[in-house]
Design a protein around this motif. Structure first.
Motif, mmCIF file in Angstrom:
data_model
loop_
_atom_site.group_PDB
_atom_site.id
_atom_site.type_symbol
_atom_site.label_atom_id
_atom_site.label_comp_id
_atom_site.label_asym_id
_atom_site.label_seq_id
_atom_site.Cartn_x
_atom_site.Cartn_y
_atom_site.Cartn_z
ATOM 1 N N UNK A 42 -75.550 6.830 -128.858
ATOM 2 C CA UNK A 42 -75.478 7.486 -127.547
ATOM 3 C C UNK A 42 -76.520 6.924 -126.587
ATOM 4 N N UNK A 43 -76.215 7.027 -125.319
ATOM 5 C CA UNK A 43 -77.098 6.502 -124.279
ATOM 6 C C UNK A 43 -78.511 7.086 -124.376
ATOM 7 N N UNK A 44 -78.632 8.297 -124.839
ATOM 8 C CA UNK A 44 -79.947 8.934 -124.956
ATOM 9 C C UNK A 44 -80.864 8.216 -125.945
ATOM 10 N N UNK A 101 -85.184 3.818 -127.385
ATOM 11 C CA UNK A 101 -85.851 3.695 -128.686
ATOM 12 C C UNK A 101 -85.196 2.611 -129.534
ATOM 13 N N UNK A 102 -83.877 2.519 -129.516
ATOM 14 C CA UNK A 102 -83.197 1.483 -130.305
ATOM 15 C C UNK A 102 -83.506 0.102 -129.737
ATOM 16 N N UNK A 103 -83.560 -0.033 -128.424
ATOM 17 C CA UNK A 103 -83.911 -1.325 -127.814
ATOM 18 C C UNK A 103 -85.315 -1.755 -128.232
ATOM 19 N N UNK A 112 -82.606 11.880 -137.730
ATOM 20 C CA UNK A 112 -81.911 13.133 -137.428
ATOM 21 C C UNK A 112 -80.947 12.946 -136.250
ATOM 22 N N UNK A 113 -81.365 12.186 -135.245
ATOM 23 C CA UNK A 113 -80.502 11.945 -134.079
ATOM 24 C C UNK A 113 -79.303 11.073 -134.432
ATOM 25 N N UNK A 114 -79.470 10.156 -135.388
ATOM 26 C CA UNK A 114 -78.380 9.263 -135.788
ATOM 27 C C UNK A 114 -77.452 9.896 -136.821
#
Length: 91
Positions: free
Chosen positions: A63-65, A69-71, A51-53
């Motif tokens: 986005x930085x936010x 989680x992506x890392x 949903x965020x992507x």
């Protein structure tokens, strides 16, 4: 499958932020997922991250936010693939 199935492909080259390489909904998302499976690309089912992507377009940086989680996901993928951690493999 969900009525709002989405799929987002990300790429990280070790510099800058990861970028969106593909994005699709419904039928396109199913095609992206099928192709990823055929190529043994790891797939993560994470509805809140999806949903965020979802608003991002191809070539957008995440986005930085979402960095943390992506890392964490990238580290797990690198470990699954037996590759060096991108945070420590720079020369």
């Amino acid at each position: 499958m969900s009525d709002h199935l989405t799929a987002t492909g990300l790429r990280y080259d070790g510099t800058g932020a990861p970028t969106v390489t593909l994005s699709g909904q419904k039928a396109e998302a199913r095609r992206i997922i099928a192709e990823a499976r055929e190529q043994s690309i790891p797939i993560l089912k994470h509805p809140s991250l999806a949903q965020a992507l979802d608003p991002l377009q191809v070539s957008d940086e995440i986005p930085e936010s979402l960095y943390l989680i992506i890392a964490e996901i990238l580290v797990l993928v690198y470990q699954l693939e037996g590759r060096a951690d991108p945070r420590t493999s720079r020369t």
